[in-house]
Motif scaffolding. Structure first.
Motif, short mmCIF file in Angstrom:
data_model
loop_
_atom_site.label_atom_id
_atom_site.label_comp_id
_atom_site.label_asym_id
_atom_site.label_seq_id
_atom_site.Cartn_x
_atom_site.Cartn_y
_atom_site.Cartn_z
N ALA A 26 32.00 -53.14 11.04
CA ALA A 26 30.54 -53.01 11.00
C ALA A 26 29.92 -54.38 10.75
CB ALA A 26 30.12 -52.02 9.92
N TRP A 27 28.77 -54.63 11.40
CA TRP A 27 28.12 -55.95 11.31
C TRP A 27 26.62 -55.74 11.31
CZ3 TRP A 27 25.25 -58.79 15.10
CH2 TRP A 27 25.06 -60.15 14.81
N ARG A 28 25.94 -56.36 10.32
CA ARG A 28 24.49 -56.26 10.25
C ARG A 28 23.86 -57.44 10.97
NH1 ARG A 28 23.23 -56.40 4.73
NH2 ARG A 28 22.53 -58.56 4.83
N PHE A 29 22.94 -57.14 11.88
CA PHE A 29 22.28 -58.17 12.67
C PHE A 29 21.45 -59.07 11.74
CE2 PHE A 29 18.73 -59.82 15.20
CZ PHE A 29 19.41 -60.42 16.24
N PRO A 30 21.65 -60.40 11.79
CA PRO A 30 20.88 -61.30 10.91
C PRO A 30 19.47 -61.54 11.46
CG PRO A 30 22.42 -62.57 12.24
CD PRO A 30 22.67 -61.12 12.56
N ASP A 31 18.50 -60.91 10.87
CA ASP A 31 17.14 -61.02 11.41
C ASP A 31 16.38 -62.25 10.91
OD1 ASP A 31 16.69 -60.34 8.80
OD2 ASP A 31 15.89 -58.34 9.22
N ASP A 32 16.93 -62.94 9.90
CA ASP A 32 16.27 -64.14 9.36
C ASP A 32 14.83 -63.85 8.98
OD1 ASP A 32 18.59 -65.66 9.75
OD2 ASP A 32 18.02 -66.12 11.83
N ASP A 33 14.61 -62.66 8.46
CA ASP A 33 13.27 -62.23 8.00
C ASP A 33 12.26 -62.18 9.14
OD1 ASP A 33 11.75 -61.20 5.93
OD2 ASP A 33 10.82 -63.15 5.49
N LYS A 34 12.77 -61.96 10.35
CA LYS A 34 11.89 -61.84 11.51
C LYS A 34 11.63 -60.36 11.81
CE LYS A 34 13.54 -66.12 13.65
NZ LYS A 34 14.17 -66.72 14.85
N ALA A 35 10.51 -60.09 12.48
CA ALA A 35 10.15 -58.72 12.85
C ALA A 35 10.56 -58.46 14.29
CB ALA A 35 8.64 -58.51 12.68
N ILE A 36 10.70 -57.19 14.62
CA ILE A 36 11.08 -56.76 15.97
C ILE A 36 9.80 -56.50 16.75
CG2 ILE A 36 12.32 -55.04 17.31
CD1 ILE A 36 14.07 -54.57 14.84
N LYS A 37 9.67 -57.15 17.90
CA LYS A 37 8.44 -57.02 18.68
C LYS A 37 8.50 -55.76 19.55
CE LYS A 37 7.73 -59.16 22.45
NZ LYS A 37 7.44 -60.18 23.50
N ASN A 38 7.33 -55.33 19.95
CA ASN A 38 7.23 -54.20 20.88
C ASN A 38 7.82 -54.60 22.22
OD1 ASN A 38 6.59 -51.91 22.23
ND2 ASN A 38 4.38 -52.23 22.26
#
Length: 360
Positions: A26-38
């Motif tokens: 299992a691996w958690r995607f590193p979002d670097d505190d970024k938001a997911i856009k529409n």
């Protein structure tokens, strides 16, 4: 850099996991505190599953393929986040990728002896070890019960977390299967396949994994149990004398060969008893009286019965029949216990006399 470039840099447009390892589960995607856009693209490769989490709650689950993150294909997140008018603005969520391929060659073993209840031997202590293959079948259960929030959950961490659980499930399955200890210690190659139908329902319900193969490489039992197994195997080779007491008697005969007169008498008695039983099983009975003539036939009219032929045996034949030495037979003849007739320089014993002697 303009404002739009800055805002664009703060949004996630592509979410994927390019796994170059062979041991990451299992691996958690590193979002670097970024938001997911529409309209962001989620790429899930073969043998992968993507799981969204928002504020500790499981969101939508995606299988292999390329997915556009829009309102229509993230209904769970839409409900959790309370988007009244759908997915319009960027949002933050954890994305976990889970490897669903088969992981092979994982070792298991009992650190301490496990207790087995056997119908013949009672409570028996045993140690066991082997290998197993597994794959994740329920991503949410696996993340909740096994991997947790670990960013990079690998096979070695899985082995540490599941070692005692695997042994516990194995012990429970073995107890519920009522497999005799004799079979556990001698047929362990077939034991794993027999226990799989009992192990898998528990592993799937509790931990979200399925055991592809469960191999028992060795089961060790205390020395006294090994000795009992060896005796059981030896008795199986005897055939119709497969009885523990008779086996012990035979062992005593072999061990007491040098015990002097007492040992010889004991051997002779045991040999006579076994020979008698063998003769009874094969119908070799002698010394019976002929049935009386029917009362309706006058005795005077009955034809004279021919004299029965004597069934004579010499000491050598008797010794071979009873499994003793000829000297042992001669000792019984000289003592008068076994009636015999000396003809010339040899002795002869009737079958009836031998049967009567054995019946004593």
């Amino acid at each position: 850099m303009g404002l739009m470039d800055f805002i664009k840099g703060e949004l996630l447009e592509i979410i994927e996991w390019q796994d170059d390892s062979r041991d990451t589960i299992a691996w958690r995607f590193p979002d670097d505190d970024k938001a997911i856009k529409n309209g962001a693209q989620l790429i899930v490769r073969e043998s992968q599953t993507a799981q969204f989490l928002y504020l500790g709650q499981f969101g939508d689950t995606f299988g292999p393929g390329k997915h556009t993150l829009a309102t229509e294909n993230i209904p769970v997140l839409t409900r959790i986040q309370g988007w009244k008018y759908g997915f319009q603005s960027p949002f933050k969520a954890d994305v976990y990728f889970v490897n669903t391929r088969l992981f092979t060659g994982n070792k298991w073993g009992t650190a301490n002896p496990i207790m087995l209840r056997d119908q013949d031997l009672g409570i028996v202590r045993a140690r066991a070890y082997g290998t197993y293959d597994f794959k994740v079948t329920n991503v949410q259960t696996f993340l909740k019960e096994v991997a947790g929030s670990d960013q990079d959950f690998r096979v070695d961490e899985f082995a540490d977390a599941m070692r005692s659980r695997i042994v516990s499930v194995f012990s429970d399955a073995l107890a519920s299967a009522h497999v005799p200890v004799f079979d556990v210690a001698t047929r362990y190659m077939d034991l794993g396949d027999a226990l799989l139908p009992l192990i898998n329902p528990v592993m799937s319900a509790k931990y979200g994994i399925e055991i592809g193969s469960f191999i028992v490489e060795n089961v060790s039992v205390p020395p006294e149990v090994e000795e009992a197994i060896d005796k059981r195997s030896a008795m199986s080779a005897i055939g119709n004398l497969n009885d523990y007491v008779k086996y012990q008697m035979g062992q005593g005969m072999a061990a007491g060969g040098g015990g002097g007169a007492a040992g010889t008498a004991s051997e002779l008695a045991v040999g006579f008893a076994v020979a008698k039983e063998l003769m009874q099983q094969s119908g070799m009975t002698g010394g019976g009286t002929p049935p009386p003539l029917p009362s309706a036939v006058p005795v005077a009219a009955a034809a004279p019965a021919p004299a029965p032929a004597l069934d004579l045996l010499d000491p050598a034949s008797i010794a071979q029949m009873l499994g003793v030495t000829e000297a042992d037979v001669m000792e019984e003849i000289n003592s008068g216990k076994l009636p015999a007739k000396k003809i010339g320089s040899s002795y002869r014993v009737t079958r009836a006399s031998l049967d009567a002697f054995l019946a004593q």
